[in-house]
Design a protein around this motif. Sequence first.
Motif, PDB file in Angstrom:
ATOM      1  N   GLU A   1       0.829  -1.201   0.000  1.00 24.10           N
ATOM      2  CA  GLU A   1       0.000   0.000   0.000  1.00 24.10           C
ATOM      3  C   GLU A   1       0.862   1.249   0.000  1.00 24.10           C
ATOM      4  O   GLU A   1       1.950   1.272   0.581  1.00 24.10           O
ATOM      5  CB  GLU A   1      -0.929   0.008   1.216  1.00 24.10           C
ATOM      6  CG  GLU A   1      -1.982  -1.086   1.177  1.00 24.10           C
ATOM      7  CD  GLU A   1      -2.951  -0.983   2.339  1.00 24.10           C
ATOM      8  OE1 GLU A   1      -2.691  -0.187   3.261  1.00 24.10           O
ATOM      9  OE2 GLU A   1      -3.976  -1.696   2.316  1.00 24.10           O
TER      10      GLU A   1
ATOM     11  N   LYS B   1      -3.514   3.221  -0.687  1.00 25.18           N
ATOM     12  CA  LYS B   1      -3.918   2.713  -1.991  1.00 25.18           C
ATOM     13  C   LYS B   1      -3.020   1.538  -2.362  1.00 25.18           C
ATOM     14  O   LYS B   1      -1.788   1.668  -2.401  1.00 25.18           O
ATOM     15  CB  LYS B   1      -3.824   3.804  -3.060  1.00 25.18           C
ATOM     16  CG  LYS B   1      -4.388   3.376  -4.418  1.00 25.18           C
ATOM     17  CD  LYS B   1      -4.422   4.528  -5.392  1.00 25.18           C
ATOM     18  CE  LYS B   1      -5.068   4.117  -6.710  1.00 25.18           C
ATOM     19  NZ  LYS B   1      -5.179   5.240  -7.663  1.00 25.18           N
TER      20      LYS B   1
ATOM     21  N   SER C   1      -1.966  -0.717 -13.408  1.00 27.12           N
ATOM     22  CA  SER C   1      -2.750   0.102 -12.483  1.00 27.12           C
ATOM     23  C   SER C   1      -4.093  -0.566 -12.261  1.00 27.12           C
ATOM     24  O   SER C   1      -4.662  -1.137 -13.197  1.00 27.12           O
ATOM     25  CB  SER C   1      -2.970   1.510 -13.051  1.00 27.12           C
ATOM     26  OG  SER C   1      -1.757   2.197 -13.198  1.00 27.12           O
TER      27      SER C   1
ATOM     28  N   ASN D   1      -7.839  -0.510  -9.475  1.00 27.98           N
ATOM     29  CA  ASN D   1      -8.564   0.000  -8.323  1.00 27.98           C
ATOM     30  C   ASN D   1      -9.829  -0.831  -8.160  1.00 27.98           C
ATOM     31  O   ASN D   1     -10.386  -1.321  -9.146  1.00 27.98           O
ATOM     32  CB  ASN D   1      -8.902   1.480  -8.492  1.00 27.98           C
ATOM     33  CG  ASN D   1      -9.188   2.176  -7.170  1.00 27.98           C
ATOM     34  OD1 ASN D   1     -10.205   2.849  -7.013  1.00 27.98           O
ATOM     35  ND2 ASN D   1      -8.306   2.044  -6.194  1.00 27.98           N
TER      36      ASN D   1
ATOM     37  N   SER E   1     -13.664  -1.444  -5.906  1.00 30.31           N
ATOM     38  CA  SER E   1     -14.709  -0.923  -5.035  1.00 30.31           C
ATOM     39  C   SER E   1     -15.820  -1.955  -4.951  1.00 30.31           C
ATOM     40  O   SER E   1     -16.051  -2.707  -5.898  1.00 30.31           O
ATOM     41  CB  SER E   1     -15.257   0.401  -5.573  1.00 30.31           C
ATOM     42  OG  SER E   1     -16.245   0.945  -4.707  1.00 30.31           O
TER      43      SER E   1
ATOM     44  N   ARG F   1      -2.854   6.803 -13.328  1.00 25.88           N
ATOM     45  CA  ARG F   1      -3.650   6.794 -12.097  1.00 25.88           C
ATOM     46  C   ARG F   1      -5.135   6.663 -12.426  1.00 25.88           C
ATOM     47  O   ARG F   1      -5.638   7.318 -13.346  1.00 25.88           O
ATOM     48  CB  ARG F   1      -3.395   8.071 -11.299  1.00 25.88           C
ATOM     49  CG  ARG F   1      -2.006   8.133 -10.678  1.00 25.88           C
ATOM     50  CD  ARG F   1      -1.800   9.389  -9.855  1.00 25.88           C
ATOM     51  NE  ARG F   1      -1.619  10.562 -10.697  1.00 25.88           N
ATOM     52  CZ  ARG F   1      -1.396  11.791 -10.224  1.00 25.88           C
ATOM     53  NH1 ARG F   1      -1.353  11.987  -8.918  1.00 25.88           N
ATOM     54  NH2 ARG F   1      -1.231  12.813 -11.045  1.00 25.88           N
TER      55      ARG F   1
ATOM     56  N   GLY G   1      -9.219   5.575 -10.523  1.00 27.59           N
ATOM     57  CA  GLY G   1     -10.004   5.269  -9.336  1.00 27.59           C
ATOM     58  C   GLY G   1     -11.414   4.878  -9.751  1.00 27.59           C
ATOM     59  O   GLY G   1     -11.929   5.361 -10.765  1.00 27.59           O
TER      60      GLY G   1
ATOM     61  N   ASP H   1     -15.445   3.779  -8.028  1.00 22.62           N
ATOM     62  CA  ASP H   1     -16.274   3.670  -6.828  1.00 22.62           C
ATOM     63  C   ASP H   1     -17.665   3.198  -7.219  1.00 22.62           C
ATOM     64  O   ASP H   1     -18.192   3.593  -8.273  1.00 22.62           O
ATOM     65  CB  ASP H   1     -16.380   5.023  -6.107  1.00 22.62           C
ATOM     66  CG  ASP H   1     -16.994   4.858  -4.729  1.00 22.62           C
ATOM     67  OD1 ASP H   1     -16.375   4.188  -3.877  1.00 22.62           O
ATOM     68  OD2 ASP H   1     -18.097   5.375  -4.490  1.00 22.62           O
TER      69      ASP H   1
ATOM     70  N   LYS I   1      -9.820   8.520  -5.016  1.00 16.13           N
ATOM     71  CA  LYS I   1      -9.126   7.237  -5.114  1.00 16.13           C
ATOM     72  C   LYS I   1      -8.106   7.275  -6.246  1.00 16.13           C
ATOM     73  O   LYS I   1      -7.014   6.711  -6.134  1.00 16.13           O
ATOM     74  CB  LYS I   1     -10.129   6.107  -5.313  1.00 16.13           C
ATOM     75  CG  LYS I   1     -11.006   5.851  -4.083  1.00 16.13           C
ATOM     76  CD  LYS I   1     -12.031   4.774  -4.321  1.00 16.13           C
ATOM     77  CE  LYS I   1     -11.392   3.395  -4.351  1.00 16.13           C
ATOM     78  NZ  LYS I   1     -12.414   2.331  -4.510  1.00 16.13           N
ATOM     79  N   ALA I   2      -8.439   7.934  -7.341  1.00 13.91           N
ATOM     80  CA  ALA I   2      -7.480   8.081  -8.437  1.00 13.91           C
ATOM     81  C   ALA I   2      -6.287   8.922  -7.998  1.00 13.91           C
ATOM     82  O   ALA I   2      -5.134   8.591  -8.293  1.00 13.91           O
ATOM     83  CB  ALA I   2      -8.158   8.718  -9.646  1.00 13.91           C
TER      84      ALA I   2
ATOM     85  N   GLY J   1      -5.193   9.209  -5.040  1.00  7.55           N
ATOM     86  CA  GLY J   1      -4.415   8.385  -4.129  1.00  7.55           C
ATOM     87  C   GLY J   1      -4.172   8.982  -2.768  1.00  7.55           C
ATOM     88  O   GLY J   1      -3.338   8.483  -2.011  1.00  7.55           O
TER      89      GLY J   1
END
Length: 245
Positions: A95, A100, A113, A115, A117, A132, A134, A136, A186-187, A189
């Motif tokens: 992490e 992240k 990369s 992510n 959720s 990057r 993210g 959700d 989240k993107a 970070g």
Amino acid sequence: MTAQAPGNMDPGAPDAHRWWSPFLVSGEVAVTHVDLAPHPTREVVAQSWLDEVELARWGNYASEPRRRFVLCRAALRSLLCEELGCPNAQLGFQESEYGKPFALVAGQPAPISFNVSHSGSHGLIACAPHGRLGIDVEEIAPRPHLASLIEAVMAPGEQAELGLLSGDAQLCQFFRLWTCKEALIKALGTGFSTDISKLYVPAGLRLGERTGVFRFEHLPAVSWLLEDISGEGFAAALARELPER
């Protein structure tokens, strides 16, 4: 069903062996939907794919978070092993400063990369070769203190706009905006060190468009493509950094 290490799974395996499926592709980002409905057999198989650190984390959760974690993490392992061409035993995670996760192969940072959720019975995993990003997702369900939530996480103009709505329309719009904000941080970070109540979702997205471009005030030179990728019964958003021109 017999347990199979995700790195050794046949990509053409029958659906009975997988509880995840392609959801959408946006540019270089592939989003996968994970079915998190209760399923004891799948949960046992998924548990067999976790390493010792993940098993310890899994054991600390209550029943519902435990199910969501194990099914999502096993699906993530399978996807990453296929993309990176590595066996499950070589795949690990660490992490960043703000929590992240990023992938390791044989102890070295992996060129990918991702992510993750999950909410209710829905999980989403976003993967890309670089950059990057993210994601959700929030299951759309009544919240007992919605007015307080709106005040806590929405900017003043967004609060005013939501105040013009009521009932299901207000609830759905709230979740749309909330997932957009969560995907952005989240993107970036930085987690909850960023106050999402100070972020304005782009006007077009607030008016029902599916995409918009966002910039953080403290990073004006960096642009992020923000997409509403909501599905039936859930709100969801994807944020990814756009290449510099």
